[in-house]
Scaffold this active site. Structure first.
Site, short mmCIF file in Angstrom:
data_model
loop_
_atom_site.label_atom_id
_atom_site.label_comp_id
_atom_site.label_asym_id
_atom_site.label_seq_id
_atom_site.Cartn_x
_atom_site.Cartn_y
_atom_site.Cartn_z
N ASP A 107 0.82 -1.21 0.00
CA ASP A 107 0.00 0.00 0.00
C ASP A 107 0.85 1.26 0.00
OD1 ASP A 107 0.73 -0.84 2.65
OD2 ASP A 107 -0.63 0.67 3.46
N GLU A 139 0.01 -1.18 5.82
CA GLU A 139 1.12 -0.67 6.63
C GLU A 139 1.03 0.83 6.82
OE1 GLU A 139 5.12 0.96 7.61
OE2 GLU A 139 3.83 1.39 5.88
#
Length: 438
Positions: A79, A145
């Site tokens: 991400d 994350e």
């Protein structure tokens, strides 16, 4: 082991890695929206002949090479953060740009370049016959994350029941080997007041004024020294062996910090005294600090104690669903971690780098002078998935990844093609070096 052959193999995959990273950049994928990017990474693993590929219920992609006894993992999160103010970009962050030495675009340094190098590092292990009965390589392409660092690994360890011998974080390290980071936590301070008409404020109890007093104490906690005469002893005290048994590693990581990051209020109207005020505190923790100690030091600030039961100090929680729809709640506490300089994992990564590239950081023409001026063995300023890997679960973790920490979350983000090659070579060689000595 033939290190020249490993370096040559990594160089041979240069264009494949560049193409893979170029493809990833073109697919938007902020936290909890990484699904399409994960599909692209899974396709690359399939093409390269990974021995086993799985996607867990949270959406983490797990690719295995080999079937040996020791599980050695290489982690990268898929991400990205958003693009922010578009006018700050000199190019389209999802089209990216490319020169002979660089690739630009959102996620290039933070941190899809690391994923690319890890996947190809595993491929090189297979190509050169480095895989054996001693180890299995696991490449984890992880989720969320940027929203909640370490959440993915908490799920992998606790729910998938996967516990590697050690993990290499492929977050950007500017050519260095990083053995730790300060932790962080998100603290909420809530203050109650009593509203009244703004024309007669003395009839009420203004929560904003109370919070103003508290924030002055929070600022003092961050800025003050640690002398005995100081009413609020500053966080710098944790660098002193008198106050902290872990002072040596605290000095390595740097002192903790605290700052107000958000403020909210409640009031019947703009013509009334505020009856509630809440702030969010970003707390960075050095070695020797815990979530309990951090909450207690806020609760013990003079202004907090002065207002007694009108103040509540707590920790935020995170419970956003992943792109698969799974919700895995966790406290917003991301522990400090540091792997010792003399640890077998640290020594193995240092030895691998020495055999491939020497004892100084490597870099492109643009970065080499700045990198060589810094020690090879260093630490991150920001936070990584290591907060769960080692911070919560005690699994040894160390960092080596392409790109630069300063590029993370910045407009005009970029990474360097040579970094992709070097990291792939180091990843390919590391498990053998480690297993020979451990």
């Amino acid at each position: 082991m033939d290190f020249k052959a490993i370096n040559k193999a990594a160089e041979g995959y240069r264009e494949d890695m560049i193409k893979f990273l170029r493809d990833l950049v073109k697919i938007p994928g902020e936290s909890a929206e990484e699904g399409a990017k994960m599909d692209r990474a899974k396709a690359e693993m399939t093409k390269l002949g990974f021995d086993k590929i799985e996607v867990d219920p949270q959406g983490n992609l797990l690719g295995y090479m080999g079937t040996g006894k020791k599980l050695i993992a290489f982690d990268g999160h898929m991400d990205t953060v958003g693009i922010g103010e578009m006018s700050n970009w000199e190019f389209d962050p999802y089209d990216g740009y490319e020169t002979d030495t660089e690739i630009g675009g959102r996620g290039t340094s933070d941190q899809e370049g690391g994923i690319v190098s890890a996947i190809y590092g595993a491929k090189i292990m297979k190509d050169l016959g480095l895989l054996n009965e001693k180890y299995t390589a696991l490449v984890t392409v992880t989720v969320q994350e940027e929203d909640c660092d370490g959440l993915c690994w908490q799920y992998i360890i606790q729910e998938d029941k996967i516990r590697p011998e050690f993990v290499v974080s492929t977050e950007p390290t500017d050519g260095g080997i990083y053995r730790g980071q300060r932790g962080r936590m998100e603290i909420k301070v809530e203050v109650k007041g009593v509203s009244c008409h703004g024309s007669a404020p003395e009839r009420g109890d203004n929560a904003i004024y109370k919070m103003a007093d508290i924030l002055q104490d929070v600022r003092a906690l961050n800025n003050n020294g640690d002398t005995e005469s100081t009413v609020i002893r500053g966080l710098v005290r944790m660098l002193d062996e008198k106050y902290n048994p872990e002072w040596k590693e605290a000095r390595f990581l740097g002192k903790g910090t605290v700052t107000a990051s958000q403020i909210f209020h409640s009031s019947p109207s703009r013509c009334a005294v505020a009856d509630g005020c809440t702030v969010s505190l970003d707390r960075r923790m050095t070695a020797g600090e815990t979530w309990e100690s951090c909450l207690d030091e806020i609760r013990n600030l003079p202004a907090v104690k002065k207002y007694g039961e009108d103040v509540v100090v707590s920790m935020y929680d995170y419970d956003r669903p992943s792109y698969t729809g799974l919700t895995y709640p966790i406290e917003c506490y991301f522990p400090t971690w540091v792997i010792p300089e003399e640890h077998g994992v640290t020594k193995a990564l240092m030895e691998t780098h020495r055999n491939l590239y020497g004892e100084e950081r490597e870099g492109s023409k643009e970065t080499i002078d700045m990198r060589k001026a810094r020690p090879l063995l260093d630490k991150w300023t920001f936070s990584t998935n290591g907060v769960s890997i080692m911070g919560r679960n005690g699994i040894p973790c160390i960092g080596f990844g392409p790109g630069a920490e300063a590029q993370a979350h910045a407009p005009n983000e970029k990474t360097w093609k040579d970094d992709l090659v070097r990291c792939a070579a180091v990843y390919a060689a590391l498990p053998t070096v480690y297993c020979e000595n451990n």
